[in-house]
Design a protein around this motif. Structure first.
Motif, PDB file in Angstrom:
ATOM      1  N   LYS A 192       0.811  -1.207   0.000  1.00  0.00           N
ATOM      2  CA  LYS A 192       0.000   0.000   0.000  1.00  0.00           C
ATOM      3  C   LYS A 192       0.852   1.268   0.000  1.00  0.00           C
ATOM      4  CE  LYS A 192      -3.937  -2.194   2.237  1.00  0.00           C
ATOM      5  NZ  LYS A 192      -4.687  -2.283   0.972  1.00  0.00           N
ATOM      6  N   GLU A 193       2.099   1.146   0.449  1.00  0.00           N
ATOM      7  CA  GLU A 193       3.017   2.269   0.430  1.00  0.00           C
ATOM      8  C   GLU A 193       4.446   1.755   0.403  1.00  0.00           C
ATOM      9  OE1 GLU A 193       2.555   4.594   3.922  1.00  0.00           O
ATOM     10  OE2 GLU A 193       3.105   2.989   5.299  1.00  0.00           O
ATOM     11  N   ILE A 194       5.362   2.599  -0.080  1.00  0.00           N
ATOM     12  CA  ILE A 194       6.766   2.228  -0.135  1.00  0.00           C
ATOM     13  C   ILE A 194       7.399   2.496   1.224  1.00  0.00           C
ATOM     14  CG2 ILE A 194       8.981   2.651  -1.268  1.00  0.00           C
ATOM     15  CD1 ILE A 194       7.431   3.621  -3.712  1.00  0.00           C
ATOM     16  N   LEU A 195       8.028   1.481   1.774  1.00  0.00           N
ATOM     17  CA  LEU A 195       8.665   1.639   3.076  1.00  0.00           C
ATOM     18  C   LEU A 195       9.929   2.480   2.958  1.00  0.00           C
ATOM     19  CD1 LEU A 195       8.324  -2.021   4.432  1.00  0.00           C
ATOM     20  CD2 LEU A 195       6.824  -0.061   4.870  1.00  0.00           C
ATOM     21  N   LYS A 196      10.202   3.263   3.977  1.00  0.00           N
ATOM     22  CA  LYS A 196      11.400   4.093   3.992  1.00  0.00           C
ATOM     23  C   LYS A 196      12.635   3.213   4.015  1.00  0.00           C
ATOM     24  CE  LYS A 196      13.556   8.006   6.359  1.00  0.00           C
ATOM     25  NZ  LYS A 196      13.466   8.965   7.499  1.00  0.00           N
ATOM     26  N   HIS A 197      13.645   3.598   3.229  1.00  0.00           N
ATOM     27  CA  HIS A 197      14.867   2.805   3.108  1.00  0.00           C
ATOM     28  C   HIS A 197      16.065   3.612   3.579  1.00  0.00           C
ATOM     29  CE1 HIS A 197      18.137   0.544   1.064  1.00  0.00           C
ATOM     30  NE2 HIS A 197      17.350  -0.489   1.283  1.00  0.00           N
ATOM     31  N   GLU A 198      17.081   2.926   4.105  1.00  0.00           N
ATOM     32  CA  GLU A 198      18.249   3.637   4.632  1.00  0.00           C
ATOM     33  C   GLU A 198      19.123   4.265   3.558  1.00  0.00           C
ATOM     34  OE1 GLU A 198      19.171  -0.770   5.698  1.00  0.00           O
ATOM     35  OE2 GLU A 198      17.410   0.369   5.041  1.00  0.00           O
ATOM     36  N   ILE A 199      18.983   3.829   2.309  1.00  0.00           N
ATOM     37  CA  ILE A 199      19.779   4.393   1.211  1.00  0.00           C
ATOM     38  C   ILE A 199      18.879   4.962   0.114  1.00  0.00           C
ATOM     39  CG2 ILE A 199      21.474   3.930  -0.607  1.00  0.00           C
ATOM     40  CD1 ILE A 199      22.610   1.696   1.120  1.00  0.00           C
ATOM     41  N   LEU A 200      17.987   4.146  -0.397  1.00  0.00           N
ATOM     42  CA  LEU A 200      17.167   4.539  -1.541  1.00  0.00           C
ATOM     43  C   LEU A 200      16.119   5.580  -1.149  1.00  0.00           C
ATOM     44  CD1 LEU A 200      16.567   0.998  -3.078  1.00  0.00           C
ATOM     45  CD2 LEU A 200      18.229   2.720  -3.830  1.00  0.00           C
ATOM     46  N   GLU A 201      15.990   6.599  -2.008  1.00  0.00           N
ATOM     47  CA  GLU A 201      14.986   7.638  -1.812  1.00  0.00           C
ATOM     48  C   GLU A 201      13.928   7.543  -2.915  1.00  0.00           C
ATOM     49  OE1 GLU A 201      16.883  11.437  -1.567  1.00  0.00           O
ATOM     50  OE2 GLU A 201      18.461  10.720  -0.218  1.00  0.00           O
ATOM     51  N   PHE A 202      12.730   7.967  -2.606  1.00  0.00           N
ATOM     52  CA  PHE A 202      11.611   7.909  -3.538  1.00  0.00           C
ATOM     53  C   PHE A 202      10.897   9.252  -3.580  1.00  0.00           C
ATOM     54  CE2 PHE A 202      12.335   3.778  -1.635  1.00  0.00           C
ATOM     55  CZ  PHE A 202      12.367   2.918  -2.724  1.00  0.00           C
ATOM     56  N   HIS A 203      10.184   9.482  -4.662  1.00  0.00           N
ATOM     57  CA  HIS A 203       9.324  10.653  -4.729  1.00  0.00           C
ATOM     58  C   HIS A 203       7.990  10.323  -4.051  1.00  0.00           C
ATOM     59  CE1 HIS A 203      12.240  12.477  -7.296  1.00  0.00           C
ATOM     60  NE2 HIS A 203      12.014  11.670  -8.321  1.00  0.00           N
ATOM     61  N   PRO A 204       7.265  11.328  -3.574  1.00  0.00           N
ATOM     62  CA  PRO A 204       5.981  11.057  -2.912  1.00  0.00           C
ATOM     63  C   PRO A 204       4.990  10.289  -3.792  1.00  0.00           C
ATOM     64  CG  PRO A 204       6.683  13.308  -2.478  1.00  0.00           C
ATOM     65  CD  PRO A 204       7.630  12.761  -3.508  1.00  0.00           C
ATOM     66  N   ASP A 205       5.077  10.485  -5.110  1.00  0.00           N
ATOM     67  CA  ASP A 205       4.118   9.834  -6.016  1.00  0.00           C
ATOM     68  C   ASP A 205       4.717   8.634  -6.751  1.00  0.00           C
ATOM     69  OD1 ASP A 205       5.882  11.287  -7.564  1.00  0.00           O
ATOM     70  OD2 ASP A 205       4.361  11.993  -8.985  1.00  0.00           O
ATOM     71  N   THR A 206       5.857   8.132  -6.296  1.00  0.00           N
ATOM     72  CA  THR A 206       6.527   7.056  -7.030  1.00  0.00           C
ATOM     73  C   THR A 206       5.656   5.818  -7.178  1.00  0.00           C
ATOM     74  OG1 THR A 206       8.786   7.748  -6.456  1.00  0.00           O
ATOM     75  CG2 THR A 206       8.456   5.424  -6.961  1.00  0.00           C
ATOM     76  N   LEU A 207       5.029   5.372  -6.107  1.00  0.00           N
ATOM     77  CA  LEU A 207       4.253   4.132  -6.182  1.00  0.00           C
ATOM     78  C   LEU A 207       3.156   4.220  -7.230  1.00  0.00           C
ATOM     79  CD1 LEU A 207       3.223   1.787  -3.350  1.00  0.00           C
ATOM     80  CD2 LEU A 207       1.452   2.573  -4.908  1.00  0.00           C
ATOM     81  N   ILE A 208       2.368   5.282  -7.200  1.00  0.00           N
ATOM     82  CA  ILE A 208       1.251   5.387  -8.142  1.00  0.00           C
ATOM     83  C   ILE A 208       1.740   5.624  -9.568  1.00  0.00           C
ATOM     84  CG2 ILE A 208       0.939   7.858  -7.702  1.00  0.00           C
ATOM     85  CD1 ILE A 208      -1.783   5.221  -8.583  1.00  0.00           C
ATOM     86  N   ARG A 209       2.819   6.410  -9.737  1.00  0.00           N
ATOM     87  CA  ARG A 209       3.318   6.695 -11.091  1.00  0.00           C
ATOM     88  C   ARG A 209       3.942   5.463 -11.745  1.00  0.00           C
ATOM     89  NH1 ARG A 209      -0.161  10.226 -11.666  1.00  0.00           N
ATOM     90  NH2 ARG A 209       0.114  12.132 -10.441  1.00  0.00           N
TER      91      ARG A 209
END
Length: 350
Positions: A2-19
């Motif tokens: 349902k959401e991308i978990l926070k990672h210690e290295i990798l960063e994501f945009h707020p809309d990454t999952l849906i896009r």
């Protein structure tokens, strides 16, 4: 998921999952859950899979690489398992600190933390030296990285940057085995399903054409058409935003060494080592069972006399046709030899 978990290295945009899901045709409510369920149920019924209980997160990542096609995901999962039998040398090393004593001294291979605005990852390979087994180590390291990304990343594809400015390219060419190169790219692109947007070589040396030529001999035209050679870092800025690049490359992020050290810690965790050990034994395919499988696939017609399209027959037949067209007798003979080794009847079937 349902959401991308926070990672210690990798960063994501707020809309990454849906896009990312939109780009893969999996954004409709319930569509992803339905596809994961179908793929999970199919895997559980495959007698030739020694591991049947694949993590839903892993299956979701696999579906993204297939743009939502469950049938293509079946083929990809089958190939990923089968490659553990075809090319076991790619899966031997799992302890990144003690199994690669020379590698980290002359090579940095990693994914940078930030992603592009259109949700692509940047992978950097920097080579500064060489030794006889460099590429064997490199290919195994790439497998370790891709295995990890399948469980922790959410992206559309990858941009590859290969920095050879400090390398002796002629020495590298003499150490690069085309069969190992092909096997690795087959696993990464067809098994793990990594989409390669571009491969960017960075070096002012004209001898890089020797490596490019080798790539073109063993890789698909689709991939080789995405190879670019850049003479200086300024040309890279036209392909990759500076905010993503390490400061060693004139970018805004932390240094390449610090990113590398962070990945070393992640890959050295007890949890991840246990995962690799589990995949070593569970991912292997029972070859006889794979050849007896009768699971139909509408997207890939089966060879005459055999009802299975998700099988070794289709894979080898397709591969052999391609290499026959390219007049590459060396690779054709290797395909025949490998198939004969598995079935003792390869030439008769073809």
């Amino acid at each position: 998921m349902k959401e991308i978990l926070k990672h210690e290295i990798l960063e994501f945009h707020p809309d990454t999952l849906i896009r990312v899901r939109e780009a893969c045709g999996l954004d409709a409510p319930g569509r992803m859950e339905e596809a994961v369920g179908l793929l999970r149920d199919w895997a559980a019924k495959q007698e030739h899979f020694l591991k049947k209980d694949f993590d839903p997160i892993f299956l979701e990542a696999l579906l993204l690489t297939c743009k939502g096609s469950v049938e293509k995901a079946k083929i990809r999962l089958d190939l990923m398992c089968t490659m553990r039998t075809f090319a076991p040398e790619l899966f031997v090393k799992i302890h990144v600190k003690k199994d690669f004593p020379q590698f980290h001294k002359v090579c940095k291979a990693l994914v940078v933390p930030k992603m592009t605005e259109d949700h692509y990852r940047l992978g950097i390979l920097k080579i500064t030296g060489c030794y006889p087994t460099l590429f064997q180590d490199l290919f195994q390291w790439v497998v370790i990285m891709n295995e990890y990304l399948k469980f922790h990343d959410y992206s559309i594809g990858h941009i590859c940057l290969v920095d050879l400015r400090e390398a002796n390219i002629f020495d590298l060419v003499t150490k690069l085995n085309p069969i190992e190169l092909r096997n690795t790219f087959t696993l990464i692109t067809k098994g793990y399903g990594t989409r390669i947007k571009s491969i960017n070589f960075l070096t002012p040396s004209k001898t890089v054409e020797a490596i490019v030529s080798l790539f073109k001999q063993v890789l698909s035209p689709k991939i080789t058409s995405r190879i670019e050679v850049h003479k200086n870092i300024e040309e890279i800025y036209e392909r990759v935003p500076k905010y993503m690049l390490p400061k060693d490359f004139g970018g805004d992020d932390i240094s390449l060494d610090k990113i590398h050290d962070a990945w070393m810690e992640v890959h050295s965790s007890e949890e991840y080592i246990m995962h690799l050990k589990e995949m070593q034994k569970a991912g292997r395919t029972n070859r006889a069972g794979a050849l007896r499988s009768t699971t139909p696939c509408s997207e890939c017609p089966a060879p005459s006399g055999h009802s299975t399209s998700i099988s070794l027959f289709s894979s080898f037949k397709t591969g052999l046709k391609y290499y026959r067209k390219s007049n590459n007798s060396f690779i054709c003979s290797n395909l025949y030899s490998l198939f004969d080794c598995l079935t003792n009847q390869g030439r008769r079937i073809f």
